[in-house]
Enzyme design. Structure first.
Site, PDB file in Angstrom:
ATOM      1  N   TYR A  24       0.839  -1.200   0.000  1.00 27.05           N
ATOM      2  CA  TYR A  24       0.000   0.000   0.000  1.00 27.05           C
ATOM      3  C   TYR A  24       0.871   1.246   0.000  1.00 27.05           C
ATOM      4  O   TYR A  24       2.077   1.195   0.230  1.00 27.05           O
ATOM      5  CB  TYR A  24      -0.925   0.010   1.214  1.00 27.05           C
ATOM      6  CG  TYR A  24      -0.246   0.323   2.536  1.00 27.05           C
ATOM      7  CD1 TYR A  24      -0.347   1.590   3.111  1.00 27.05           C
ATOM      8  CD2 TYR A  24       0.491  -0.643   3.216  1.00 27.05           C
ATOM      9  CE1 TYR A  24       0.277   1.881   4.321  1.00 27.05           C
ATOM     10  CE2 TYR A  24       1.113  -0.363   4.422  1.00 27.05           C
ATOM     11  CZ  TYR A  24       1.004   0.903   4.964  1.00 27.05           C
ATOM     12  OH  TYR A  24       1.626   1.196   6.153  1.00 27.05           O
ATOM     13  N   LYS A  49       6.549  -2.000   1.800  1.00 25.57           N
ATOM     14  CA  LYS A  49       5.376  -1.403   2.460  1.00 25.57           C
ATOM     15  C   LYS A  49       4.200  -2.381   2.365  1.00 25.57           C
ATOM     16  O   LYS A  49       3.225  -2.193   1.623  1.00 25.57           O
ATOM     17  CB  LYS A  49       5.025  -0.043   1.850  1.00 25.57           C
ATOM     18  CG  LYS A  49       4.169   0.823   2.776  1.00 25.57           C
ATOM     19  CD  LYS A  49       4.134   2.260   2.296  1.00 25.57           C
ATOM     20  CE  LYS A  49       3.204   3.130   3.142  1.00 25.57           C
ATOM     21  NZ  LYS A  49       3.691   3.308   4.518  1.00 25.57           N
ATOM     22  N   GLU A  58      12.486   2.675  13.962  1.00 25.58           N
ATOM     23  CA  GLU A  58      11.552   3.689  13.474  1.00 25.58           C
ATOM     24  C   GLU A  58      10.306   3.637  14.338  1.00 25.58           C
ATOM     25  O   GLU A  58      10.231   2.886  15.300  1.00 25.58           O
ATOM     26  CB  GLU A  58      11.214   3.433  12.001  1.00 25.58           C
ATOM     27  CG  GLU A  58      10.617   2.057  11.737  1.00 25.58           C
ATOM     28  CD  GLU A  58      10.499   1.734  10.261  1.00 25.58           C
ATOM     29  OE1 GLU A  58      10.421   2.669   9.445  1.00 25.58           O
ATOM     30  OE2 GLU A  58      10.467   0.541   9.924  1.00 25.58           O
ATOM     31  N   LEU A  65      11.349   1.189   6.843  1.00 18.97           N
ATOM     32  CA  LEU A  65      10.642   1.604   5.648  1.00 18.97           C
ATOM     33  C   LEU A  65      11.226   2.944   5.204  1.00 18.97           C
ATOM     34  O   LEU A  65      11.371   3.860   6.014  1.00 18.97           O
ATOM     35  CB  LEU A  65       9.149   1.761   5.935  1.00 18.97           C
ATOM     36  CG  LEU A  65       8.318   2.198   4.734  1.00 18.97           C
ATOM     37  CD1 LEU A  65       8.241   1.085   3.695  1.00 18.97           C
ATOM     38  CD2 LEU A  65       6.919   2.611   5.168  1.00 18.97           C
TER      39      LEU A  65
END
Length: 287
Positions: free
Chosen positions: A33, A147, A180, A204
């Site tokens: 996505y 992702k 992250e 990511l």
């Protein structure tokens, strides 16, 4: 006209948007996505988002559902149909519909779903006071650079942060390294240097992160792409997060401990201003 969604070639009322029960996204989380911010009706950083979509599709060997130019047209059409001025466009591609089997189906066609959501700008209070972060264990798979729609560890971390009255979770591995956030990239500032994790399979590659790095290189701000620990974050002068929904947002406490002065720092504020200037330029260029 009510809110519309796009589902596999059709614009349909959002409440009636549905996918087949054997869509592999539903049964296996076999899909990817993207989320693109919209400001003044303009898709911000659209091309890098489409680049990352292509990367994620390639890594999972999922075919593009439509060509890239056609996808651009569909995104703009849905934004226009929904009268979206400020918010987010979410688009998801799965491997498609096929009888349930772990192997890749031989004939399935990639499925495409797109929705939009209105979202206000961060409040003046948030920008003035910053947000709290909670550290959470990183339980994700090793290919975080893709992702993927498989987000259960992220959801668990975000929920734990919510229960701790924090805005976001920063994910920490067994060695104490911050990778992250559950839906953001993590940054700290120490002795004038801006530090964020390098782009590897461990994180990511956030599009706002990428844009901010490119913009900041021309400012004289020292940038360091390296891993940092939770202990370093707690001892930092400043901290902030980046995402497509929040852009650049100050982090003023981690696990209840004040970061720096406990207020948004000057470097963070400068970087937010730089990024917002970039957004303004994109809007003007699209006008």
């Amino acid at each position: 006209m009510g809110r519309l969604a796009y589902v596999n070639g059709r614009y349909v009322p959002h409440a009636q948007a549905m996918v087949h029960v054997e869509d592999r996204g539903y049964q296996f989380a076999d899909g990817v996505y993207e989320v693109v911010p919209v400001i003044d009706g303009v898709l911000v950083d659209e091309e890098p988002h489409l680049d990352r979509l292509g990367y994620s599709l390639g890594e999972l060997k999922i075919a593009w559902p439509v060509t890239r130019p056609v996808l651009r047209l569909i995104l703009r059409e849905l934004v226009a149909k929904n009268g979206l001025q400020r918010g987010l466009v979410y688009f998801q591609v799965t491997r498609g519909v096929a009888p349930r089997d772990h192997k890749f189906p031989a004939t399935a066609k990639s499925a495409l779903v797109i929705t939009t959501k209105r979202m206000p700008a961060p409040s003046e209070a948030v920008l003035r006071d910053g947000v709290p972060v909670s550290s959470q264990p990183d339980l994700r798979w090793p290919r975080r650079d893709i992702k993927s729609i498989s987000l259960l560890p992220n959801i668990l971390a975000k929920q734990a942060a919510f229960e701790a009255k924090a805005f976001e979770a920063w994910l920490v591995d067994a060695a104490g390294v911050v990778s992250e956030g559950s839906s953001t990239n993590a940054w700290i500032v120490k002795d004038g240097a801006v530090i964020t994790a390098p782009r590897t399979h461990d994180i990511l590659g956030g599009i706002t992160r990428l844009s901010l790095l490119d913009l900041a290189r021309n400012t004289g701000i020292k940038l360091v792409e390296r891993s940092f620990t939770l202990a370093e974050a707690l001892a930092a002068d400043e901290a902030f997060l980046t995402s497509s929904s929040a852009f650049v947002l100050p982090v003023t406490s981690i696990d209840g401990k004040k970061i720096g002065t406990g207020k948004p720092g000057s470097v963070t504020q400068q970087l937010r201003a730089i990024y917002l200037d970039n957004v303004t330029r994109q809007i003007k260029a699209a006008s």
